[in-house]
Motif scaffolding. Sequence first.
Motif, PDB file in Angstrom:
ATOM      1  N   GLU A   1      10.218 -18.302 -23.950  1.00 46.29           N
ATOM      2  CA  GLU A   1       9.594 -17.052 -24.379  1.00 46.29           C
ATOM      3  C   GLU A   1       8.071 -17.118 -24.277  1.00 46.29           C
ATOM      4  N   GLN A   2       7.513 -18.304 -24.491  1.00 46.79           N
ATOM      5  CA  GLN A   2       6.057 -18.481 -24.422  1.00 46.79           C
ATOM      6  C   GLN A   2       5.578 -18.878 -23.028  1.00 46.79           C
ATOM      7  N   ASN A   3       6.516 -18.953 -22.078  1.00 45.46           N
ATOM      8  CA  ASN A   3       6.203 -19.357 -20.705  1.00 45.46           C
ATOM      9  C   ASN A   3       5.605 -20.766 -20.616  1.00 45.46           C
ATOM     10  N   LEU A   4       5.931 -21.602 -21.592  1.00 43.28           N
ATOM     11  CA  LEU A   4       5.402 -22.974 -21.582  1.00 43.28           C
ATOM     12  C   LEU A   4       6.240 -23.884 -20.692  1.00 43.28           C
ATOM     13  N   CYS A   5       7.536 -23.617 -20.628  1.00 41.45           N
ATOM     14  CA  CYS A   5       8.453 -24.415 -19.805  1.00 41.45           C
ATOM     15  C   CYS A   5       9.507 -23.485 -19.220  1.00 41.45           C
TER      16      CYS A   5
ATOM     17  N   TYR B  68      12.688 -32.857 -28.277  1.00 49.71           N
ATOM     18  CA  TYR B  68      11.346 -32.609 -28.813  1.00 49.71           C
ATOM     19  C   TYR B  68      10.324 -33.635 -28.335  1.00 49.71           C
ATOM     20  N   THR B  69      10.718 -34.887 -28.248  1.00 51.64           N
ATOM     21  CA  THR B  69       9.789 -35.923 -27.789  1.00 51.64           C
ATOM     22  C   THR B  69       9.363 -35.658 -26.350  1.00 51.64           C
ATOM     23  N   THR B  70      10.315 -35.314 -25.498  1.00 54.44           N
ATOM     24  CA  THR B  70       9.987 -34.991 -24.106  1.00 54.44           C
ATOM     25  C   THR B  70       9.035 -33.813 -24.031  1.00 54.44           C
ATOM     26  N   VAL B  71       9.303 -32.785 -24.826  1.00 51.22           N
ATOM     27  CA  VAL B  71       8.446 -31.593 -24.836  1.00 51.22           C
ATOM     28  C   VAL B  71       7.021 -31.960 -25.235  1.00 51.22           C
ATOM     29  N   MET B  72       6.879 -32.789 -26.275  1.00 56.00           N
ATOM     30  CA  MET B  72       5.542 -33.214 -26.707  1.00 56.00           C
ATOM     31  C   MET B  72       4.811 -33.935 -25.581  1.00 56.00           C
ATOM     32  N   GLU B  73       5.510 -34.801 -24.868  1.00 55.44           N
ATOM     33  CA  GLU B  73       4.867 -35.586 -23.818  1.00 55.44           C
ATOM     34  C   GLU B  73       4.520 -34.730 -22.603  1.00 55.44           C
ATOM     35  N   VAL B  74       5.419 -33.842 -22.225  1.00 51.17           N
ATOM     36  CA  VAL B  74       5.183 -32.974 -21.064  1.00 51.17           C
ATOM     37  C   VAL B  74       3.994 -32.050 -21.313  1.00 51.17           C
ATOM     38  N   LEU B  75       3.957 -31.421 -22.493  1.00 55.38           N
ATOM     39  CA  LEU B  75       2.887 -30.461 -22.769  1.00 55.38           C
ATOM     40  C   LEU B  75       1.556 -31.151 -23.052  1.00 55.38           C
TER      41      LEU B  75
ATOM     42  N   ALA C 258      11.686 -22.091 -10.691  1.00 57.36           N
ATOM     43  CA  ALA C 258      10.501 -22.658 -11.351  1.00 57.36           C
ATOM     44  C   ALA C 258       9.235 -22.392 -10.538  1.00 57.36           C
ATOM     45  N   LYS C 259       9.356 -22.383  -9.244  1.00 56.58           N
ATOM     46  CA  LYS C 259       8.190 -22.118  -8.391  1.00 56.58           C
ATOM     47  C   LYS C 259       7.657 -20.700  -8.588  1.00 56.58           C
ATOM     48  N   LYS C 260       8.525 -19.783  -9.038  1.00 53.78           N
ATOM     49  CA  LYS C 260       8.120 -18.393  -9.279  1.00 53.78           C
ATOM     50  C   LYS C 260       7.724 -18.157 -10.742  1.00 53.78           C
ATOM     51  N   PHE C 261       7.964 -19.150 -11.597  1.00 54.62           N
ATOM     52  CA  PHE C 261       7.798 -18.964 -13.036  1.00 54.62           C
ATOM     53  C   PHE C 261       6.317 -18.921 -13.427  1.00 54.62           C
ATOM     54  N   PRO C 262       5.912 -17.969 -14.278  1.00 53.81           N
ATOM     55  CA  PRO C 262       4.492 -17.842 -14.673  1.00 53.81           C
ATOM     56  C   PRO C 262       4.129 -18.789 -15.828  1.00 53.81           C
ATOM     57  N   TYR C 263       3.946 -20.054 -15.506  1.00 50.14           N
ATOM     58  CA  TYR C 263       3.670 -21.051 -16.544  1.00 50.14           C
ATOM     59  C   TYR C 263       2.372 -20.749 -17.299  1.00 50.14           C
ATOM     60  N   SER C 264       2.433 -20.923 -18.622  1.00 46.37           N
ATOM     61  CA  SER C 264       1.235 -20.864 -19.466  1.00 46.37           C
ATOM     62  C   SER C 264       0.929 -22.270 -19.970  1.00 46.37           C
ATOM     63  N   THR C 265      -0.261 -22.442 -20.509  1.00 45.48           N
ATOM     64  CA  THR C 265      -0.625 -23.739 -21.087  1.00 45.48           C
ATOM     65  C   THR C 265      -0.958 -23.555 -22.561  1.00 45.48           C
ATOM     66  N   ILE C 266      -0.849 -24.646 -23.304  1.00 49.49           N
ATOM     67  CA  ILE C 266      -1.184 -24.625 -24.726  1.00 49.49           C
ATOM     68  C   ILE C 266      -1.929 -25.916 -25.051  1.00 49.49           C
ATOM     69  N   SER C 267      -2.936 -25.798 -25.869  1.00 52.76           N
ATOM     70  CA  SER C 267      -3.729 -26.971 -26.250  1.00 52.76           C
ATOM     71  C   SER C 267      -3.472 -27.288 -27.723  1.00 52.76           C
ATOM     72  N   LEU C 268      -2.752 -28.366 -27.970  1.00 51.49           N
ATOM     73  CA  LEU C 268      -2.435 -28.783 -29.328  1.00 51.49           C
ATOM     74  C   LEU C 268      -2.930 -30.206 -29.553  1.00 51.49           C
ATOM     75  N   PRO C 269      -3.409 -30.512 -30.763  1.00 48.29           N
ATOM     76  CA  PRO C 269      -3.926 -31.858 -31.024  1.00 48.29           C
ATOM     77  C   PRO C 269      -2.816 -32.913 -30.979  1.00 48.29           C
ATOM     78  N   VAL C 270      -3.169 -34.066 -30.452  1.00 52.81           N
ATOM     79  CA  VAL C 270      -2.238 -35.192 -30.333  1.00 52.81           C
ATOM     80  C   VAL C 270      -2.653 -36.280 -31.316  1.00 52.81           C
ATOM     81  N   PHE C 271      -1.674 -36.929 -31.916  1.00 54.85           N
ATOM     82  CA  PHE C 271      -1.922 -38.020 -32.871  1.00 54.85           C
ATOM     83  C   PHE C 271      -2.783 -39.104 -32.222  1.00 54.85           C
ATOM     84  N   ARG C 272      -3.848 -39.478 -32.914  1.00 52.11           N
ATOM     85  CA  ARG C 272      -4.724 -40.574 -32.474  1.00 52.11           C
ATOM     86  C   ARG C 272      -4.702 -41.672 -33.520  1.00 52.11           C
TER      87      ARG C 272
END
Length: 345
Positions: free
Chosen positions: A297-301, A264-271, A318-332
């Motif tokens: 399923e969400q095409n995020l990774c 989960y920590t890696t996922v948070m940092e990557v996204l 991965a080069k063929k994968f249809p990546y999507s993006t997501i914008s989530l707030p990060v702790f400040r």
Amino acid sequence: MGHATRCVPVIHALLFYEYKVLIAATPQQKIFFEKEFPTIVCIDLKGYGITYSKRRWLFPFRVMLQMPKIFSVINYEHKWLQKIIDEYKIDLVISDNRYGLYSKKIPCIFITHQLKIKSAFRWVEKLLQLNNYRHIEKFDYCWIPDTNTKNNLSGELSHPKKLPNIPVHYIDLLSRFEKNISATIKYDYCIVLSGPEPQRTILENKILKDIHQLKDKILLVRGLPANKEDLPSTENVEIKNHLPGMQLQQAFQQSEYIISRSGYTTVMEVLSLSKKSILIATPGQTEQEYLSKILLEQNLCYCISQKNFNIVTAIQQAKKFPYSTISLPVFRKENLQQLLSQIKF
């Protein structure tokens, strides 16, 4: 190590507001923290010492056999904390998934993204959740590194139908890294190994077996901060045992793809950096397998099992994968004061 690394932004926020911080960590975590925060006192804390099997199907049985030892450590760390509170005159405890670090003397906060522990059987999930809540509810507050919105990262793990019977606060994603859109790409792939043995080594060996077939520029970070023995780099593959936070952040920003576990920590940092990734769940770790499923399923990774993982084939897919993006707030750091204002000292 993910539980340690995701505490970094919380520690930075505490230091920014001039709180005095004391870190308790296992020997491996202590090496990491002493490199990240050389001026902070870091004391030894006994780890749970969980060992993992080589075979996925043996994983739950291996963990069950170790439960008496885990409960023994939980009891030990609870008694240990009472002495530490008095010795260091502590006012607040923030515990990331250390179930015994609670006290009636002072407010204690439990950080987790796993309110629901996944299992192949629903009845087992219910039993696990009851036991999980029994421990969490000994704390005064629960902080969850995710958003409390429909668009979230952890799915059912942090958003079950029933919450613990203590105040629960969703504190946004915890990431050490800041997005830098002007960073120059230096590496095609940044591979970061992590997690418990023997699975860390098994994945490393699978990668090293085939990595010579690739002509791309690659950085391999082995996730071994205490290791003094270096593997030789080649013309196109740079190998490091460990990178401190700022250097790893730079490596992530300078890489086209990140290849790592689906922790989960890696996922948070990557996204949080909007990076394309190839993620491999640790066999038997149901949390990582669940995250891999929902992220794919969400095409995020692009996610693949370790059993089916081949670095050459995975990169081609991965080069063929249809990546999507997501914008989530990060702790400040500003989040911290608001959270602390809700605590009854």
